[in-house]
Design a protein around this motif. Structure first.
Motif, PDB file in Angstrom:
ATOM      1  N   GLN A 108      -4.400  16.249   3.672  1.00  0.00           N
ATOM      2  CA  GLN A 108      -4.962  17.006   4.424  1.00  0.00           C
ATOM      3  C   GLN A 108      -5.365  16.441   5.814  1.00  0.00           C
ATOM      4  OE1 GLN A 108      -8.420  18.038   1.805  1.00  0.00           O
ATOM      5  NE2 GLN A 108      -7.584  20.388   2.003  1.00  0.00           N
ATOM      6  N   TYR A 109      -5.940  15.242   5.880  1.00  0.00           N
ATOM      7  CA  TYR A 109      -5.999  14.240   6.999  1.00  0.00           C
ATOM      8  C   TYR A 109      -4.645  14.361   8.006  1.00  0.00           C
ATOM      9  CZ  TYR A 109     -10.498  13.409   5.251  1.00  0.00           C
ATOM     10  OH  TYR A 109     -12.112  13.746   4.636  1.00  0.00           O
ATOM     11  N   LYS A 110      -3.697  13.904   7.213  1.00  0.00           N
ATOM     12  CA  LYS A 110      -2.414  13.827   7.740  1.00  0.00           C
ATOM     13  C   LYS A 110      -1.986  15.014   8.746  1.00  0.00           C
ATOM     14  CE  LYS A 110       2.455  12.796   6.883  1.00  0.00           C
ATOM     15  NZ  LYS A 110       3.517  12.765   5.793  1.00  0.00           N
ATOM     16  N   ASN A 111      -2.247  16.081   7.886  1.00  0.00           N
ATOM     17  CA  ASN A 111      -1.713  17.384   8.353  1.00  0.00           C
ATOM     18  C   ASN A 111      -2.674  17.783   9.409  1.00  0.00           C
ATOM     19  OD1 ASN A 111       0.112  17.228   6.719  1.00  0.00           O
ATOM     20  ND2 ASN A 111      -1.118  18.739   5.042  1.00  0.00           N
ATOM     21  N   GLU A 112      -4.125  17.481   9.354  1.00  0.00           N
ATOM     22  CA  GLU A 112      -4.991  17.843  10.502  1.00  0.00           C
ATOM     23  C   GLU A 112      -4.844  17.014  11.941  1.00  0.00           C
ATOM     24  OE1 GLU A 112      -7.348  20.275  11.228  1.00  0.00           O
ATOM     25  OE2 GLU A 112      -6.211  21.489   9.611  1.00  0.00           O
ATOM     26  N   GLY A 113      -3.680  15.953  11.749  1.00  0.00           N
ATOM     27  CA  GLY A 113      -3.670  15.194  12.986  1.00  0.00           C
ATOM     28  C   GLY A 113      -4.482  13.861  12.985  1.00  0.00           C
TER      29      GLY A 113
END
Length: 484
Positions: A253-258
């Motif tokens: 989720q952190y990766k996908n949120e940038g």
């Protein structure tokens, strides 16, 4: 990968690298109900994204210690189960689930802490044969001596001890299906793989005396244990739960949120450890060098979202524009967030260049890369965005009209000549508008900001105008004039 799992992996990584040790990736998959397709690949991908690597594992086998999946090591475990059965340290237990449930209910009814009562310890061979004749399959339990202290010097907590009388009774080391339990398998693996140090979450601390009991029963030394403080929700003051909707729970989720992997690595390091001094931004190499297990925290680690966003913003500011662009393009191509999918739907032929230009404008204002994607989508889709033109009512209507018509006039002059420049200097164009209209300052810039960005306050408007085609600029001016 949950952020708590990432925290444990990260501290093992720092510990191994700081002391020039060997980090081992082992896949503990004996709880087959929890194994999901591609779950292992996901864990490995998330570790790699975080910047965590290892020296041995399924992908880097050392013949002396392989295999690294517990389900491939069952025969090794059985060898030690048999050893414990022969020594009398372990025994077969034919108690059914129904009987165990009745036992626990009865103990609770009498305000007794639920525990196994040892009913099959020292039972005769005849009793065992009779149980097997009924079709019962035994679990294997380790016998705990009465009033025995299991103790260790914890890397994080210092001296810790448990009394065997308070550990829930003799515990299962092999289930009736022949699969060893976690607390047995990890002991054998740690022993056979020459593991010297184990760092894991504080929620494992009740497992440690059981594992030490296995070590003692086998007559072998246990490794050093360290139990890392858990991550807590600052609002509830309770352990971070997967039910907490306000905090992202998983590394993907952190990766996908940038969020940048370097920022997450840095941030998680501070969830349970702190260096000397006030500095908070460190590279991975600096953290490896500075890591000191004596500075691991015994107190709960509270998840500070504001600090994470600040830290991520600092890392974004430090990126080169090329790196910022490439990372944003990766998010778009992966399409794992709603905004990434929306940018994909634009199908811009010059998307990478467009992202780069928007990145130059907003890099120092971003907390995460999805904010940049939102800006990219907004400006690429500006003609379809709902702009609140009522903001123009804060200014003198005649002056607004002068500015917009003056801007359109100056643009027409440039674009109607045969020597039209390849790139218009909008800063110079706005200066001409100021001279010809006599409107300056807020009265000049804020109406332009509203018409071209939707907001009274914006970064350099001349840079934003470079994102648009001449036709788009003309249409936006026409909409602004119509709104008056």
């Amino acid at each position: 990968m949950h952020i708590g799992n990432a925290q444990s992996a990260l501290f093992n990584f720092l510990y191994a690298r700081h002391f020039n040790g060997t980090m081992v990736l082992r896949i503990e998959d004996t709880d087959v109900k929890r194994n999901v397709p591609h779950g292992e690949d996901s864990q490995i991908d998330n570790l790699h994204w975080l910047g965590i690597d290892w020296d041995e594992g399924p992908d880097k086998p050392n013949p002396k210690y392989a295999p690294y999946h517990q389900t491939e090591r069952i025969d090794l475990y059985h060898k030690y189960i048999e050893k414990l059965l022969k020594s009398g340290a372990a025994y077969k237990d034919y108690t059914t689930e129904e009987e165990l449930t009745t036992l626990r209910d009865d103990q609770r009814a009498h305000n007794i802490a639920p525990h196994y009562d040892g009913r099959w310890y020292n039972r005769s061979v005849e009793d065992q044969k009779e149980a097997e004749a009924k079709g019962l399959k035994p679990a294997i339990r380790l016998h705990l001596p009465a009033n025995h202290v299991y103790e260790w010097e914890d890397i994080v907590k210092g001296h810790v001890e448990f009394n065997s009388d308070n550990m829930g009774g003799d515990f299962i080391i092999e289930k009736s299906n022949g699969i060893p339990t976690y607390n047995f398998a990890v002991v054998i693996d740690d022993y056979l793989m020459d593991i010297t140090d184990v760092l894991r979450g504080d929620d494992h601390i009740a497992n440690t005396p059981k594992q030490i009991a296995v070590y003692e029963a086998l007559g072998i030394e246990h490794p050093n244990f360290g139990h890392i403080t858990l991550i807590y929700n600052p609002k509830t003051r309770k352990k971070l739960s997967k039910r907490d909707k306000e905090t992202l729970q998983f590394i993907s989720q952190y990766k996908n949120e940038g969020y940048l992997s370097e920022a997450i690595f840095n941030f998680i390091t501070f969830l349970g450890w702190s260096p000397v001094g006030e500095k908070e931004i460190f590279s991975k190499e600096e953290l490896i060098k500075l890591y000191d297990p004596t500075r691991m925290s015994k107190s709960p680690a509270y998840f500070d979202q504001q600090k994470l966003d600040w830290m991520n913003a600092e890392y974004i500011k430090a990126l080169s524009i090329e790196d910022l662009t490439n990372r944003s393009m990766s998010l778009i191509s992966e399409g794992q967030s709603e905004i990434a999918k929306r940018v994909q739907s634009l199908a811009l032929p010059n998307l990478k260049e467009f992202v780069k230009q928007v990145g130059k404008i907003y890099q120092h204002d971003l907390h995460k890369l999805t904010e940049l994607l939102s800006k990219v989508y907004f400006y690429a889709n500006i003609q379809n965005e709902s702009i609140d033109y009522t903001q123009l009512n804060f200014f003198d209507k005649e002056e607004v009209e002068k500015v917009l018509k003056g801007f359109s006039f100056e643009l027409d002059k440039l674009t109607s000549t045969s020597s039209m420049p390849a790139e218009i200097d909008y800063n110079e164009l706005i200066k001409k508008v100021r001279l010809t209209t006599g409107v300056s300052g807020r009265a000049l810039y804020m109406p332009l900001n509203v018409v071209f960005t939707g907001f009274q306050s914006a970064p350099q408007i001349d840079e934003i105008l470079q994102l648009y085609s001449f036709n788009t600029i003309k249409q936006l001016i026409d909409k602004g004039l119509s709104s008056l």
